[in-house]
Every structure is written in C-alpha cells, then in structure tokens.
Design an enzyme around this catalytic site. Structure first.
Site, PDB file in Angstrom:
ATOM      1  N   HIS A   1      47.046  21.928  23.115  1.00 54.39           N
ATOM      2  CA  HIS A   1      48.167  21.018  23.380  1.00 54.39           C
ATOM      3  C   HIS A   1      49.302  21.255  22.387  1.00 54.39           C
ATOM      4  O   HIS A   1      50.474  21.376  22.781  1.00 54.39           O
ATOM      5  CB  HIS A   1      47.649  19.576  23.294  1.00 54.39           C
ATOM      6  CG  HIS A   1      48.685  18.502  23.410  1.00 54.39           C
ATOM      7  ND1 HIS A   1      48.843  17.729  24.542  1.00 54.39           N
ATOM      8  CD2 HIS A   1      49.622  18.053  22.522  1.00 54.39           C
ATOM      9  CE1 HIS A   1      49.825  16.853  24.358  1.00 54.39           C
ATOM     10  NE2 HIS A   1      50.313  17.025  23.137  1.00 54.39           N
ATOM     11  N   GLU A   2      48.969  21.361  21.114  1.00 52.59           N
ATOM     12  CA  GLU A   2      50.016  21.548  20.103  1.00 52.59           C
ATOM     13  C   GLU A   2      50.647  22.930  20.215  1.00 52.59           C
ATOM     14  O   GLU A   2      51.849  23.083  20.004  1.00 52.59           O
ATOM     15  CB  GLU A   2      49.444  21.307  18.695  1.00 52.59           C
ATOM     16  CG  GLU A   2      48.816  19.931  18.480  1.00 52.59           C
ATOM     17  CD  GLU A   2      49.751  18.760  18.771  1.00 52.59           C
ATOM     18  OE1 GLU A   2      50.985  18.955  18.822  1.00 52.59           O
ATOM     19  OE2 GLU A   2      49.232  17.644  18.973  1.00 52.59           O
TER      20      GLU A   2
ATOM     21  N   HIS B   1      53.259  22.679  22.784  1.00 48.81           N
ATOM     22  CA  HIS B   1      54.531  22.193  22.234  1.00 48.81           C
ATOM     23  C   HIS B   1      55.282  23.333  21.551  1.00 48.81           C
ATOM     24  O   HIS B   1      56.489  23.511  21.741  1.00 48.81           O
ATOM     25  CB  HIS B   1      54.286  21.086  21.205  1.00 48.81           C
ATOM     26  CG  HIS B   1      53.995  19.744  21.792  1.00 48.81           C
ATOM     27  ND1 HIS B   1      54.673  19.233  22.874  1.00 48.81           N
ATOM     28  CD2 HIS B   1      53.104  18.787  21.416  1.00 48.81           C
ATOM     29  CE1 HIS B   1      54.213  18.016  23.132  1.00 48.81           C
ATOM     30  NE2 HIS B   1      53.251  17.728  22.281  1.00 48.81           N
TER      31      HIS B   1
ATOM     32  N   HIS C   1      55.783  16.660  26.731  1.00 48.91           N
ATOM     33  CA  HIS C   1      54.707  15.918  27.368  1.00 48.91           C
ATOM     34  C   HIS C   1      54.978  15.810  28.863  1.00 48.91           C
ATOM     35  O   HIS C   1      56.111  15.593  29.284  1.00 48.91           O
ATOM     36  CB  HIS C   1      54.584  14.525  26.748  1.00 48.91           C
ATOM     37  CG  HIS C   1      54.102  14.561  25.335  1.00 48.91           C
ATOM     38  ND1 HIS C   1      54.651  13.821  24.329  1.00 48.91           N
ATOM     39  CD2 HIS C   1      53.099  15.276  24.770  1.00 48.91           C
ATOM     40  CE1 HIS C   1      54.008  14.062  23.201  1.00 48.91           C
ATOM     41  NE2 HIS C   1      53.064  14.949  23.439  1.00 48.91           N
TER      42      HIS C   1
HETATM   43 ZN   LIG Z   1      51.934  16.174  22.192  1.00 49.18          ZN
END
Ligand SMILES: [Zn+2]
Length: 276
Positions: free
Chosen positions: A172-173, A176, A182
């Site tokens: 997830h990071e 980013h 998101h």
């Molecule tokens: Zn996040």
C-alpha cells in the site's frame, strides 16, 4: 491535540472522505497511519491552489493518516494554481520505471519489504533497484505507523513501517510512493460509497478528503470505484463506536483487500507509467 469543530464542520459540508480506525489496526487489517494513537496539530495550508487540512506530528506533515506531505508543496497563500496537475506531473514519476531504494539496517522484519517489492515487480513493469549513489530513492525506515509520500519527491523519501505494518501495508505504501491516492479519494466515490460521519472518530473528520481537495488531477480510471483496491480503506476505518464509517451505497459492507494489488491498482500504475 486541538481539534477545531468549525473546521470539521466545514469539511463535512464538502462531503469528502477517507478513513481508518485503530480498531481495524488491532484487528490486523490495514488502517495505515503514520502516527497511530497520536493526533497532531491541525493546520491548514494551500496545495496547488487548494486549501487542505493536515496534521503536524513530530515535525512531519501528515495528510489522510498515512500520507506525508512535502512542506515545499504547501503555501500559506492560495496563489493562482488551478491547474490540478499534481500527481500527473512528470516530476512525481520514477524515471524509466526504476525505483531506487535502500532499507534501514535496523528495520525489523525486512522480508516485508522484500516480499512487497517482489509482488509489485511481479504485477507491474516497475523495477526496484538497490540504491548506490542515486539521488532519488525510497528509504524504508523504521518508525511509528505506516506512511509514505505520494509519488517521487526528489531526493531521499521515507516509507515508514512500524512492526505492525504488514507486507500488504508495505505494498500500500509503495503504491503511494508510485503515485496512487486512496481509492476512496476518487472524485466519483460518493456514487459508490456512503460516509457515516457520525461514526468517525472525533478529530479525524479532516482526513476525509478527495484528491481534488489536494489539488491533484486524475486517476479515476474507469467508471467504478474499485472495492478490491489495496488503496481502499476498510469499512470500519476511523470508527469511534465500532460501527462502519464507510459502506456501499446500499448500506452493505465490503471485504477489504489488504494483501495484494488489485487488477485496478495494476491498471492504474500502468497508466501512470505508460510514458516512462
Ligand atoms: Zn494510504
């Protein structure tokens, strides 16, 4: 923590969103936060001509829970930037789809990073190369919470992973850091989600924003919100009372994917890097 009710109210009117909750974290689901249990000083500034709210915690500017803002991006005046190019900008891309990185030798459970990188490489054209002398790189660091900047910042940029951040959190990071926001930040999210404002933990309402509010433009690929995206928070994120903070439009819950990139995530990354 000084939480300004007026600011919260103003944000409610925007009908924006984002989420997470300590409860979800305790349940082992992804509710990634840079500084769990901590609420920073609520501040406002302009980013790409749009006013945003963020928290200042430990000298970092935390937005939407786990996104760290570069202070250079913020301004105290509105300015005249309405271009909304933001994350589309070339400066946020990793050139030639190559991401240089290094890992803090003291980071516990480094295998999380290795596994996350392997997963991203197996599903995208992005390649991760251990940094030698390159200027721009990700530093997988230990610290509080799980957090990342959005896109390439230039220079060294942290992805912070505390011991509770899973391999999925690392993915997830990394998402980013590649440029993904998101999933619930899509402009059209209100067509798919309902935000249960009354269930959101006090002081966290300001996290509930779309990328438009940040001044960025466009990765709403397709006409549907991807409920399987690893970038989508769970339905109990930031819940203060054990009730959902996000539901589908029909009021039902959804299963959060916290373990792997969805097909939508993969498609979006390919879109962002199609010219690199
Ligand atoms: Zn996040």
């Amino acid at each position: 923590m000084i939480a300004c009710q007026n600011e919260d109210t103003a944000l409610l009117e925007n009908s924006e969103l984002n989420t997470k909750t300590e409860d979800m974290k305790r349940q082992g689901q992804n509710s990634f936060e840079a500084y769990p249990q901590q609420k920073g000083i609520l501040k406002k500034a302009f980013l790409n001509g749009e006013e945003i709210s963020y928290e200042e915690i430990n000298n970092e500017l935390v937005y939407q829970g786990d996104i760290i803002l570069n202070p250079d991006m913020l301004s105290t005046v509105k300015g005249n930037s309405t271009e909304r190019t933001g994350i589309r900008g070339e400066q946020y891309r990793w050139k030639n789809k190559r991401v240089y990185y290094s890992i803090n030798p003291d980071l516990p459970a480094k295998q999380r990073v290795i596994d996350a990188i392997a997963h991203v490489e197996a599903n995208t054209d992005i390649r991760f190369i251990e940094r030698t002398t390159q200027t721009n790189y990700i530093y997988f660091n230990k610290g509080q919470g799980c957090s990342s900047y959005i896109g390439k910042q230039g220079g060294k940029q942290n992805i912070t992973l505390n011991i509770t951040c899973s391999t999925g959190a690392a993915i997830h990071e990394i998402g980013h850091a590649l440029g993904l926001f998101h999933e619930q930040s899509r402009l059209d999210r209100n067509g798919f989600l309902t935000i249960k404002w009354n269930n959101i933990e006090d002081g966290y309402q300001h996290n509930f924003k779309t990328w438009q509010t940040l001044g960025y433009n466009g990765f709403d690929l397709g006409d549907n919100l991807d409920f399987n995206s690893i970038m989508l928070y769970g339905p109990y994120s930031f819940s203060k009372n054990g009730r959902p903070t996000i539901t589908k439009k029909d009021g039902s819950l959804y299963n959060s994917n916290y373990s792997q990139l969805s097909q939508g995530d993969i498609t979006t990354i390919a879109f962002m890097y199609r010219n690199e």
